[in-house]
Write a protein that holds these residues in place. Sequence first.
Motif, short mmCIF file in Angstrom:
data_model
loop_
_atom_site.label_atom_id
_atom_site.label_comp_id
_atom_site.label_asym_id
_atom_site.label_seq_id
_atom_site.Cartn_x
_atom_site.Cartn_y
_atom_site.Cartn_z
N THR A 1 0.83 -1.21 0.00
CA THR A 1 0.00 0.00 0.00
C THR A 1 0.86 1.25 0.00
OG1 THR A 1 -1.81 -1.14 1.13
CG2 THR A 1 -1.79 1.26 1.26
N CYS A 2 1.89 1.27 0.83
CA CYS A 2 2.72 2.47 0.94
C CYS A 2 3.62 2.65 -0.27
CB CYS A 2 3.58 2.40 2.20
SG CYS A 2 2.62 2.49 3.73
N ALA A 3 3.97 1.55 -0.95
CA ALA A 3 4.88 1.65 -2.10
C ALA A 3 4.19 2.21 -3.33
CB ALA A 3 5.46 0.28 -2.41
N HIS B 1 -0.11 13.64 3.36
CA HIS B 1 0.14 13.50 1.93
C HIS B 1 0.91 12.24 1.57
CE1 HIS B 1 3.61 15.87 3.40
NE2 HIS B 1 4.31 15.36 2.39
N GLU B 2 1.47 11.53 2.54
CA GLU B 2 2.17 10.30 2.19
C GLU B 2 2.45 9.47 3.45
OE1 GLU B 2 6.05 9.00 -0.52
OE2 GLU B 2 5.15 10.99 -0.70
N VAL B 3 2.46 8.15 3.27
CA VAL B 3 2.87 7.23 4.32
C VAL B 3 3.95 6.33 3.72
CG1 VAL B 3 2.18 5.47 5.98
CG2 VAL B 3 0.57 7.28 5.35
N ASN B 4 5.10 6.25 4.40
CA ASN B 4 6.27 5.53 3.89
C ASN B 4 6.54 4.28 4.71
OD1 ASN B 4 7.52 7.74 1.95
ND2 ASN B 4 6.85 8.77 3.81
N ALA B 5 6.75 3.16 4.03
CA ALA B 5 6.94 1.89 4.73
C ALA B 5 8.40 1.58 5.04
CB ALA B 5 6.34 0.75 3.92
N THR B 6 9.34 2.13 4.30
CA THR B 6 10.76 1.95 4.60
C THR B 6 11.33 3.34 4.89
OG1 THR B 6 10.81 0.11 3.03
CG2 THR B 6 12.92 0.86 3.87
N CYS B 7 10.96 3.86 6.04
CA CYS B 7 11.25 5.27 6.32
C CYS B 7 12.69 5.48 6.79
CB CYS B 7 10.26 5.81 7.36
SG CYS B 7 10.28 4.92 8.92
N GLU B 8 13.26 6.57 6.35
CA GLU B 8 14.55 7.00 6.85
C GLU B 8 14.35 7.82 8.12
OE1 GLU B 8 17.08 8.83 3.92
OE2 GLU B 8 16.09 7.75 2.30
N PHE B 9 15.32 7.74 9.01
CA PHE B 9 15.15 8.45 10.28
C PHE B 9 16.44 9.11 10.77
CE2 PHE B 9 15.97 3.97 11.09
CZ PHE B 9 17.07 4.03 11.92
N LYS B 10 17.51 9.05 9.98
CA LYS B 10 18.78 9.61 10.45
C LYS B 10 18.68 11.11 10.70
CE LYS B 10 20.76 9.93 5.76
NZ LYS B 10 19.61 9.33 5.07
N ALA B 11 17.99 11.85 9.82
CA ALA B 11 17.81 13.29 10.03
C ALA B 11 16.95 13.54 11.26
CB ALA B 11 17.18 13.93 8.80
N LEU B 12 15.94 12.71 11.45
CA LEU B 12 15.08 12.83 12.63
C LEU B 12 15.89 12.57 13.90
CD1 LEU B 12 12.32 13.05 14.05
CD2 LEU B 12 11.97 10.62 13.53
N ASN B 13 16.73 11.55 13.88
CA ASN B 13 17.53 11.22 15.06
C ASN B 13 18.45 12.38 15.44
OD1 ASN B 13 18.20 9.11 17.00
ND2 ASN B 13 20.22 9.08 16.04
#
Length: 286
Positions: free
Chosen positions: A86-88, A250-262
């Motif tokens: 679904t997310c892809a 506007h979007e949902v991501n299933a393989t999300c990146e988080f390095k910037a968030l961290n």
Amino acid sequence: MRLGFLYSRIRKDEQLLLEELRERGHDVVKIDVREPQFAIRERPEELEDLDLALNRCQESSRVRYVSMFCEHYDVPVVNGAAATATCADKVRGSLALEAADVPTPRTEVSFDVESALESIEAFGYPCVIKPVTGSWGRLLAKIDTRDAAEAVLEHKQTLGSYEHSVFYIQEFIEKPGRDIRVVAADGEPIAAMTRSAEHWITNAARGGEAKPFEVDEEVLDLVNRASDAVGGGLLGIDLMETKDGGYTVHEVNATCEFKALNDAVPETDVPARIVDWLETKAEVAE
């Protein structure tokens, strides 16, 4: 926990997760998904005796099929095949969010250039054309004139891939120079940030400046509902603030990146929180 770490590339995000998993003494089996043969009848040796599989493939085709095969082999996998598929696909994602009554930008899909032009003219300028698969803000086009619309549509049609002949057209949201990324595990926020830029595309991967964002009750509700709509799991949920003071997903991501968030939320150890959740998932799967 014996965890199968499925990947096609090891980025900073995957390094952070691997470091946290190993520091806790988990048995991590790294599996480059380009190597095993995924037989229909027999489980690959690499997927034997796993408590949980973590699918960190980036490519939209691989990530979908890998989760499908894991479930076929009765290997618990994050994220599940339904949520990943679904997310892809932005069309599937939009349909799922709409069915759950989650506010999203007005969207129309066309399969013909003339029909797509009619949608664009009805939306008015500017509007946005997006590829139905992809990430990092690539191949997005902000359309300001009919000439631009005709050129972009012609280019997409000429590219040849069937996905480029699916014209995904969306209204342009006048956001306040930023959007919001919430990383959530089964609808529970782990951390959130704003991504700001002078350019209308504010993705951190495109140079957007990341700052911490405090999740309010409205965002919490939307994140939970959006997660349920696509099937749950470890998700990156993107929202924009609207002129009326609300939000749109506007979007949902299933393989999300988080390095910037961290980096943006030093008070929260994002990979540690993710591993906390993975440990819980493994216990439930036993």
